[in-house]
Design a protein around this motif. Structure first.
Motif, short mmCIF file in Angstrom:
data_model
loop_
_atom_site.label_atom_id
_atom_site.label_comp_id
_atom_site.label_asym_id
_atom_site.label_seq_id
_atom_site.Cartn_x
_atom_site.Cartn_y
_atom_site.Cartn_z
N GLU A 144 29.88 43.82 55.88
CA GLU A 144 28.55 43.34 55.53
C GLU A 144 28.51 42.71 54.14
N TYR A 145 29.12 43.36 53.15
CA TYR A 145 28.96 42.92 51.76
C TYR A 145 30.17 42.18 51.20
N VAL A 146 31.29 42.21 51.90
CA VAL A 146 32.49 41.55 51.39
C VAL A 146 32.90 40.39 52.27
N VAL A 147 33.18 40.65 53.54
CA VAL A 147 33.69 39.60 54.44
C VAL A 147 32.62 38.55 54.70
N ARG A 148 31.39 38.98 54.95
CA ARG A 148 30.32 38.04 55.30
C ARG A 148 29.58 37.51 54.08
N ASN A 149 30.02 37.87 52.91
CA ASN A 149 29.38 37.41 51.68
C ASN A 149 30.14 36.20 51.14
N PRO A 150 29.54 35.02 51.14
CA PRO A 150 30.25 33.83 50.67
C PRO A 150 30.53 33.84 49.17
N LEU A 151 29.85 34.72 48.42
CA LEU A 151 30.05 34.79 46.98
C LEU A 151 31.21 35.69 46.58
N VAL A 152 31.78 36.42 47.53
CA VAL A 152 32.90 37.31 47.23
C VAL A 152 34.20 36.62 47.64
N PRO A 153 35.07 36.31 46.70
CA PRO A 153 36.35 35.66 47.05
C PRO A 153 37.25 36.63 47.80
N MET A 154 37.85 36.16 48.87
CA MET A 154 38.73 37.00 49.68
C MET A 154 40.19 36.82 49.31
N ASP A 155 40.49 36.01 48.31
CA ASP A 155 41.86 35.79 47.88
C ASP A 155 42.14 36.68 46.68
N SER A 156 42.98 37.70 46.86
CA SER A 156 43.23 38.66 45.80
C SER A 156 44.06 38.08 44.66
N LYS A 157 44.51 36.85 44.77
CA LYS A 157 45.26 36.24 43.68
C LYS A 157 44.35 35.92 42.50
N GLN A 158 43.05 35.99 42.71
CA GLN A 158 42.10 35.65 41.66
C GLN A 158 41.29 36.85 41.17
N ARG A 159 40.78 37.66 42.10
CA ARG A 159 39.82 38.69 41.68
C ARG A 159 39.75 39.79 42.74
N GLY A 160 39.38 40.99 42.29
CA GLY A 160 39.18 42.10 43.21
C GLY A 160 37.83 42.00 43.89
N ILE A 161 37.43 43.07 44.54
CA ILE A 161 36.15 43.10 45.25
C ILE A 161 35.05 43.37 44.24
N ASP A 162 34.41 42.33 43.80
CA ASP A 162 33.36 42.42 42.78
C ASP A 162 32.01 42.36 43.46
N ASN A 163 31.58 43.46 44.06
CA ASN A 163 30.32 43.50 44.77
C ASN A 163 29.68 44.86 44.57
N GLU A 164 28.57 44.89 43.89
CA GLU A 164 27.91 46.15 43.55
C GLU A 164 27.33 46.84 44.78
N TYR A 165 26.85 46.06 45.77
CA TYR A 165 26.31 46.67 46.97
C TYR A 165 27.39 47.41 47.75
N PHE A 166 28.59 46.84 47.80
CA PHE A 166 29.68 47.52 48.48
C PHE A 166 30.06 48.80 47.76
N ARG A 167 30.18 48.75 46.44
CA ARG A 167 30.54 49.94 45.68
C ARG A 167 29.47 51.02 45.81
N THR A 168 28.21 50.64 45.80
CA THR A 168 27.13 51.62 45.95
C THR A 168 27.14 52.23 47.34
N SER A 169 27.36 51.40 48.37
CA SER A 169 27.38 51.91 49.74
C SER A 169 28.55 52.86 49.96
N VAL A 170 29.73 52.53 49.41
CA VAL A 170 30.89 53.41 49.54
C VAL A 170 30.62 54.75 48.86
#
Length: 213
Positions: free
Chosen positions: A176-202
């Protein structure tokens, strides 16, 4: 029984997310350049030019600029304002740290997972899956997705299998918050999972488990 920490690795063998709850020894900050930005603020290399120090009690602190924690450093009006304000204890004084920096720790965890998975497949066949193992001090749980993401959780050795929790974590907050979020880059060569909604939900999902004490 309790849950210690969570690691998420992508198909590039890179740790893109980390979260800890009740570790006996806090992970040491990673070396400069050892991990990607936004993996976890608690293990990121210390920045000497940082204005606001990291508060270990704020496990949901945002890297996106949204402040969600109350600043507890304001002086109390009822206290004696003439006396000097004592400095808060540092993170190393609050909790003992492990001997390895986090980037080395993440590599060891990934290496153990891959080694045991390959050993099981060679001994038992390709249809056999590695889901967990335990020692006298902890239990490791693994859930691997079809896209190559590996969810690794460490818990008390007496905890039953948490693979279903990792599967729900992937099918729920991760999609919901990572794969379907166009603002979250999925290429780990640049950045980790920078999404506060995902961290809060986990965090909410793990704290709501009956084994979390």
């Amino acid at each position: 029984m309790t849950i210690y920490s969570l690691y998420i690795y992508d198909r590039h063998c890179t740790c893109v997310y980390y979260h800890d709850w009740q570790r006996t020894k806090q992970a040491r900050p990673a070396t400069e350049g050892g991990i990607l930005p936004a993996v976890s603020q608690s293990v990121s290399p210390h920045k000497h030019d940082s204005v606001t120090p990291y508060n270990p009690r704020n496990t949901l602190s945002s890297l996106s600029g949204v402040v969600i924690a109350v600043n507890e450093d304001h002086p109390n009006p009822q206290s004696n304002s003439r006396g000097p304000t004592p400095n808060p204890p540092s993170q190393s004084q609050q909790q003992p740290q492990s001997g390895l920096p986090f980037d080395e720790e993440a590599k060891l965890v990934y290496g153990v997972v891959i080694s045991l998975r390959n050993m099981i497949r060679k001994l038992s066949g390709k249809d056999e899956q590695f889901v967990n193992y335990y020692t006298s001090t902890y239990k490791l749980h693994l859930y691997e997705t079809m896209s190559g993401y590996k969810f690794v959780m460490l818990s008390d050795p007496n905890v039953d299998s948490l693979r279903f929790v990792l599967r729900q974590m992937y099918s729920g907050p991760f999609l919901e918050y990572v794969v379907r979020n166009p603002l979250v880059p999925m290429d780990s060569k640049q950045r980790g999972i920078d999404n506060e909604y995902f961290r809060t939900s986990v965090d909410r999902m793990v704290r709501g488990l009956s084994v979390f004490l």
